[in-house]
Design a protein around this motif. Structure first.
Motif, PDB file in Angstrom:
ATOM      1  N   ILE A  19       0.837  -1.192   0.000  1.00 34.44           N
ATOM      2  CA  ILE A  19       0.000   0.000   0.000  1.00 34.44           C
ATOM      3  C   ILE A  19       0.875   1.246   0.000  1.00 34.44           C
ATOM      4  O   ILE A  19       1.837   1.347   0.780  1.00 34.44           O
ATOM      5  CB  ILE A  19      -0.922   0.046   1.248  1.00 34.44           C
ATOM      6  N   LEU A  20       0.544   2.204  -0.864  1.00 35.42           N
ATOM      7  CA  LEU A  20       1.127   3.536  -0.808  1.00 35.42           C
ATOM      8  C   LEU A  20       0.050   4.510  -0.360  1.00 35.42           C
ATOM      9  O   LEU A  20      -1.021   4.573  -0.962  1.00 35.42           O
ATOM     10  CB  LEU A  20       1.644   3.981  -2.183  1.00 35.42           C
ATOM     11  N   LEU A  21       0.331   5.252   0.698  1.00 35.21           N
ATOM     12  CA  LEU A  21      -0.515   6.375   1.108  1.00 35.21           C
ATOM     13  C   LEU A  21       0.177   7.623   0.590  1.00 35.21           C
ATOM     14  O   LEU A  21       1.145   8.109   1.181  1.00 35.21           O
ATOM     15  CB  LEU A  21      -0.671   6.429   2.625  1.00 35.21           C
ATOM     16  N   HIS A  49       2.310  -4.109  -8.261  1.00 31.85           N
ATOM     17  CA  HIS A  49       2.796  -4.305  -6.896  1.00 31.85           C
ATOM     18  C   HIS A  49       1.717  -4.227  -5.815  1.00 31.85           C
ATOM     19  O   HIS A  49       1.744  -5.002  -4.864  1.00 31.85           O
ATOM     20  CB  HIS A  49       3.908  -3.293  -6.591  1.00 31.85           C
ATOM     21  N   GLY A  50       0.814  -3.257  -5.904  1.00 28.16           N
ATOM     22  CA  GLY A  50      -0.150  -3.098  -4.822  1.00 28.16           C
ATOM     23  C   GLY A  50      -1.190  -2.057  -5.165  1.00 28.16           C
ATOM     24  O   GLY A  50      -1.634  -1.980  -6.311  1.00 28.16           O
ATOM     25  N   HIS A  51      -1.545  -1.236  -4.179  1.00 27.77           N
ATOM     26  CA  HIS A  51      -2.627  -0.269  -4.334  1.00 27.77           C
ATOM     27  C   HIS A  51      -2.194   1.099  -3.818  1.00 27.77           C
ATOM     28  O   HIS A  51      -1.564   1.198  -2.763  1.00 27.77           O
ATOM     29  CB  HIS A  51      -3.870  -0.715  -3.559  1.00 27.77           C
ATOM     30  N   GLU A 210      -9.665   2.106   3.829  1.00 28.44           N
ATOM     31  CA  GLU A 210      -9.751   1.952   2.367  1.00 28.44           C
ATOM     32  C   GLU A 210      -8.724   0.924   1.888  1.00 28.44           C
ATOM     33  O   GLU A 210      -9.005   0.112   0.995  1.00 28.44           O
ATOM     34  CB  GLU A 210      -9.501   3.297   1.681  1.00 28.44           C
ATOM     35  N   ALA A 211      -7.525   0.945   2.460  1.00 26.37           N
ATOM     36  CA  ALA A 211      -6.486  -0.002   2.060  1.00 26.37           C
ATOM     37  C   ALA A 211      -6.897  -1.434   2.358  1.00 26.37           C
ATOM     38  O   ALA A 211      -6.672  -2.345   1.540  1.00 26.37           O
ATOM     39  CB  ALA A 211      -5.181   0.341   2.781  1.00 26.37           C
TER      40      ALA A 211
END
Length: 289
Positions: A19-21, A49-51, A210-211
């Protein structure tokens, strides 16, 4: 102080995170135009990779800011979810309805109050609390223009709810005063301030919720990376949440972290962080893949 690790690009560490914030203003756009390389980096992380969850100190609800991102050319595939300080602040405002609320800010921020049932107050004399989103005219006004008005609020011990903790943002090639600068002034006058955006907990609670929805499982906080250029908002917020941080050292800081060779100087980046007793694990001048 441990120096941040200078990255060649986000790809250096992408495999370490789910996860990137990611901050918005100052990282992927400057209020006038988006930065294609930063948007591409987020898109590539989403693809392989992710979200990406965008986390912004905009005082408006995220649903109202999406059109702004579209207008600036931020691709929809560069993010998967979006939370704002406005989203978190609406919860605080709802607790205090019907007020009355003395509202300070530009007309464009009025979506913050939609459906909350708040009654407007004319000023400190008939308000139950103050709600600030920013300057009424942020192109010409400074915090000191509000000193007399806020002094009256502090004298009545009115709580000030600030929907945008940012002190300044970059708009094109200018730095613009934001709501956080008014909150600072109000506190210096002896007033009480409440904020829900970065670096405070409520906005991170929303973002991590959300993540978890995106992942379909609880979030492993060791695999969450916060990205931002604001030391007292993005970096401090990551530190408070015990999350890794990638400090974008250009943004509002100009060339302060740039070395003689034009590249990031980790020691100069560390000096920016040290001024606010913060730490970032990684640093770049601008976000790229």
């Amino acid at each position: 102080m441990t120096l941040p690790h200078a990255l060649n690009g986000l790809s250096d560490i992408a495999a370490d995170y789910d996860i990137l914030l990611c901050d918005v203003w100052g990282v992927i756009h400057n209020g006038r135009e988006s930065w294609p390389a930063a948007c591409e980096a987020l898109t590539r992380f989403n693809d392989g990779h992710g979200h990406v969850v965008l986390i912004s100190n905009s005082p408006r609800p995220s649903s109202d800011v999406v059109a702004q991102l579209d207008g600036l050319g931020v691709p929809r595939d560069s993010w998967r979810a979006f939370v704002t300080s406005g989203d978190a602040t609406r919860m605080e405002l709802a607790k205090r309805a019907p007020g009355p609320a003395w509202i300070i800010g530009p007309d464009r921020d009025w979506p913050l109050y939609d459906g909350l049932g708040l009654k407007p107050a004319g000023g400190a004399e008939d308000a139950a609390f103050i709600s600030v989103t920013g300057m009424i005219d942020d192109e010409t006004e400074t915090p000191d223009d509000y000193r007399d008005r806020l002094t009256a609020g502090a004298a009545r011990d009115l709580e000030l709810i600030c929907a945008n903790p940012d002190r300044v943002v970059q708009r094109g090639d200018k730095l613009i005063w934001c709501g956080g600068s008014l909150a600072d002034l109000y506190e210096s006058l002896g007033g009480r301030v409440t904020m829900a955006g970065k670096p405070f907990g409520p906005i991170y609670d929303l973002a991590l919720h959300e993540a978890a929805d995106l992942l379909g499982k609880p979030v492993d906080r060791s695999r969450v990376l916060c990205i931002g250029d604001g030391v007292v908002t993005d970096v401090l917020g990551a530190n408070k949440q015990a999350l890794d941080c990638l400090f974008i050292a250009q943004g509002i800081h100009g060339d302060a972290a740039r070395g003689p060779d034009g590249r990031l100087d980790p020691a100069r980046a560390a000096d920016l962080l040290k001024a606010e007793t913060t730490y970032a694990r990684h640093a770049m001048l601008d976000l790229t893949w």
